[in-house]
Design a protein around this motif. Structure first.
Motif, PDB file in Angstrom:
ATOM      1  N   THR A 173       0.831  -1.190   0.000  1.00 56.16           N
ATOM      2  CA  THR A 173       0.000   0.000   0.000  1.00 56.16           C
ATOM      3  C   THR A 173       0.871   1.248   0.000  1.00 56.16           C
ATOM      4  OG1 THR A 173      -0.147   0.268   2.403  1.00 56.16           O
ATOM      5  CG2 THR A 173      -1.665  -1.305   1.387  1.00 56.16           C
ATOM      6  N   ARG A 174       0.212   2.384  -0.183  1.00 53.79           N
ATOM      7  CA  ARG A 174       0.921   3.674  -0.198  1.00 53.79           C
ATOM      8  C   ARG A 174       0.338   4.643   0.812  1.00 53.79           C
ATOM      9  NH1 ARG A 174       3.370   4.133  -5.684  1.00 53.79           N
ATOM     10  NH2 ARG A 174       3.136   2.078  -6.607  1.00 53.79           N
ATOM     11  N   SER A 175      -0.490   4.166   1.697  1.00 47.88           N
ATOM     12  CA  SER A 175      -1.134   5.024   2.679  1.00 47.88           C
ATOM     13  C   SER A 175      -0.346   5.055   3.974  1.00 47.88           C
ATOM     14  CB  SER A 175      -2.551   4.522   2.969  1.00 47.88           C
ATOM     15  OG  SER A 175      -3.114   5.241   4.038  1.00 47.88           O
ATOM     16  N   ALA A 176      -0.123   6.261   4.469  1.00 44.04           N
ATOM     17  CA  ALA A 176       0.599   6.413   5.730  1.00 44.04           C
ATOM     18  C   ALA A 176      -0.140   5.735   6.887  1.00 44.04           C
ATOM     19  CB  ALA A 176       0.809   7.888   6.032  1.00 44.04           C
ATOM     20  N   GLU A 177      -1.432   5.561   6.748  1.00 44.48           N
ATOM     21  CA  GLU A 177      -2.208   4.917   7.801  1.00 44.48           C
ATOM     22  C   GLU A 177      -1.788   3.468   8.010  1.00 44.48           C
ATOM     23  OE1 GLU A 177      -6.375   7.439   7.240  1.00 44.48           O
ATOM     24  OE2 GLU A 177      -6.258   5.326   6.676  1.00 44.48           O
ATOM     25  N   ASN A 178      -1.203   2.876   7.005  1.00 42.21           N
ATOM     26  CA  ASN A 178      -0.803   1.469   7.086  1.00 42.21           C
ATOM     27  C   ASN A 178       0.638   1.278   7.533  1.00 42.21           C
ATOM     28  OD1 ASN A 178      -3.342   0.627   6.183  1.00 42.21           O
ATOM     29  ND2 ASN A 178      -2.733   0.841   4.053  1.00 42.21           N
ATOM     30  N   PHE A 179       1.293   2.380   7.880  1.00 41.14           N
ATOM     31  CA  PHE A 179       2.674   2.331   8.346  1.00 41.14           C
ATOM     32  C   PHE A 179       2.737   2.883   9.764  1.00 41.14           C
ATOM     33  CE2 PHE A 179       5.283   1.315   4.562  1.00 41.14           C
ATOM     34  CZ  PHE A 179       4.294   1.294   3.607  1.00 41.14           C
ATOM     35  N   GLY A 180       3.796   2.516  10.495  1.00 40.75           N
ATOM     36  CA  GLY A 180       3.886   2.975  11.874  1.00 40.75           C
ATOM     37  C   GLY A 180       5.319   3.161  12.309  1.00 40.75           C
ATOM     38  N   SER A 181       5.481   3.324  13.612  1.00 38.95           N
ATOM     39  CA  SER A 181       6.793   3.549  14.232  1.00 38.95           C
ATOM     40  C   SER A 181       7.465   4.789  13.664  1.00 38.95           C
ATOM     41  CB  SER A 181       7.704   2.331  14.045  1.00 38.95           C
ATOM     42  OG  SER A 181       7.127   1.168  14.597  1.00 38.95           O
ATOM     43  N   TRP A 182       6.686   5.809  13.404  1.00 41.33           N
ATOM     44  CA  TRP A 182       7.235   7.040  12.831  1.00 41.33           C
ATOM     45  C   TRP A 182       8.254   7.647  13.771  1.00 41.33           C
ATOM     46  CZ3 TRP A 182       5.801   7.935   7.945  1.00 41.33           C
ATOM     47  CH2 TRP A 182       4.604   7.351   7.495  1.00 41.33           C
ATOM     48  N   GLY A 183       9.410   7.898  13.256  1.00 38.00           N
ATOM     49  CA  GLY A 183      10.429   8.571  14.041  1.00 38.00           C
ATOM     50  C   GLY A 183      10.538  10.029  13.640  1.00 38.00           C
ATOM     51  N   GLN A 184      11.554  10.664  14.138  1.00 40.11           N
ATOM     52  CA  GLN A 184      11.817  12.051  13.767  1.00 40.11           C
ATOM     53  C   GLN A 184      12.289  12.097  12.317  1.00 40.11           C
ATOM     54  OE1 GLN A 184      14.592  13.959  16.371  1.00 40.11           O
ATOM     55  NE2 GLN A 184      14.598  15.879  15.272  1.00 40.11           N
ATOM     56  N   GLY A 185      11.759  12.997  11.552  1.00 48.15           N
ATOM     57  CA  GLY A 185      12.118  13.096  10.154  1.00 48.15           C
ATOM     58  C   GLY A 185      13.390  13.889   9.936  1.00 48.15           C
ATOM     59  N   THR A 186      13.775  13.980   8.680  1.00 48.95           N
ATOM     60  CA  THR A 186      14.954  14.755   8.303  1.00 48.95           C
ATOM     61  C   THR A 186      14.572  15.692   7.160  1.00 48.95           C
ATOM     62  OG1 THR A 186      17.297  14.613   7.671  1.00 48.95           O
ATOM     63  CG2 THR A 186      15.829  12.964   6.715  1.00 48.95           C
ATOM     64  N   GLN A 187      14.980  16.954   7.282  1.00 50.33           N
ATOM     65  CA  GLN A 187      14.568  17.972   6.311  1.00 50.33           C
ATOM     66  C   GLN A 187      15.435  17.912   5.064  1.00 50.33           C
ATOM     67  OE1 GLN A 187      12.068  20.600   6.492  1.00 50.33           O
ATOM     68  NE2 GLN A 187      12.644  20.771   4.321  1.00 50.33           N
ATOM     69  N   VAL A 188      14.780  17.886   3.917  1.00 53.96           N
ATOM     70  CA  VAL A 188      15.455  17.985   2.625  1.00 53.96           C
ATOM     71  C   VAL A 188      14.960  19.251   1.951  1.00 53.96           C
ATOM     72  CG1 VAL A 188      15.701  16.972   0.330  1.00 53.96           C
ATOM     73  CG2 VAL A 188      15.762  15.504   2.369  1.00 53.96           C
ATOM     74  N   THR A 189      15.882  20.111   1.577  1.00 50.53           N
ATOM     75  CA  THR A 189      15.539  21.356   0.893  1.00 50.53           C
ATOM     76  C   THR A 189      16.310  21.435  -0.411  1.00 50.53           C
ATOM     77  OG1 THR A 189      15.178  22.469   3.009  1.00 50.53           O
ATOM     78  CG2 THR A 189      15.439  23.864   1.066  1.00 50.53           C
ATOM     79  N   VAL A 190      15.583  21.580  -1.506  1.00 48.64           N
ATOM     80  CA  VAL A 190      16.194  21.647  -2.830  1.00 48.64           C
ATOM     81  C   VAL A 190      15.957  23.041  -3.389  1.00 48.64           C
ATOM     82  CG1 VAL A 190      16.334  20.618  -5.113  1.00 48.64           C
ATOM     83  CG2 VAL A 190      15.700  19.202  -3.143  1.00 48.64           C
ATOM     84  N   SER A 191      17.029  23.749  -3.637  1.00 52.00           N
ATOM     85  CA  SER A 191      16.923  25.115  -4.169  1.00 52.00           C
ATOM     86  C   SER A 191      16.976  25.091  -5.689  1.00 52.00           C
ATOM     87  CB  SER A 191      18.044  25.972  -3.611  1.00 52.00           C
ATOM     88  OG  SER A 191      19.304  25.477  -4.035  1.00 52.00           O
ATOM     89  N   SER A 192      16.282  26.056  -6.281  1.00 57.99           N
ATOM     90  CA  SER A 192      16.231  26.122  -7.747  1.00 57.99           C
ATOM     91  C   SER A 192      17.341  26.973  -8.308  1.00 57.99           C
ATOM     92  CB  SER A 192      14.884  26.670  -8.195  1.00 57.99           C
ATOM     93  OG  SER A 192      14.662  27.936  -7.615  1.00 57.99           O
TER      94      SER A 192
END
Length: 123
Positions: free
Chosen positions: A104-123
């Motif tokens: 599946t592709r739904s976040a509802e079906n995934f768990g154990s979410w940890g702290q994310g990491t920021q990705v910033t792409v400049s143009s």
């Protein structure tokens, strides 16, 4: 399982980054793994997933051909190699686990979410 993502940063369009997600507390190889991303005001968007063995992977259409998911169960780590980055890839990236949500592709079906990491792409 507890997850910690890292490897984000600021990169110019066309550049590359490699994200890592380390798991602890449970048997990492028991889980299929996924990467999601989120921008302010929007829901978490599926990016990629990999089976517990690493033998099967699937991607969102927006990243297919540019991103590669992989894992090293000996190191309890899942990776997301990102190339040819675009400004629209800018987001906080999260890793997560799933068992019954495989395919599946739904976040509802995934768990154990940890702290994310920021990705910033400049143009």
């Amino acid at each position: 399982v507890q997850l910690q993502a890292s490897g984000g940063g600021l990169v110019q369009a066309g550049g590359s980054l490699r994200l890592s997600c380390v798991g602890s507390g449970r048997t990492f190889s028991d889980y299929h793994m996924g990467w999601f991303r989120q921008t302010p005001g929007k829901e978490r968007e599926f990016v990629a997933a990999i089976s517990w063995s690493g033998g099967t992977k699937y991607y969102s259409d927006s990243v297919a051909g540019r991103f590669t998911i992989s894992r090293d169960n000996a190191k309890n780590t899942v990776f997301l190699q990102m190339i040819n980055l675009k400004p629209e890839d800018t987001a906080v990236y999260y890793c997560a686990t799933t068992t019954t949500g495989w395919g599946t592709r739904s976040a509802e079906n995934f768990g154990s979410w940890g702290q994310g990491t920021q990705v910033t792409v400049s143009s």
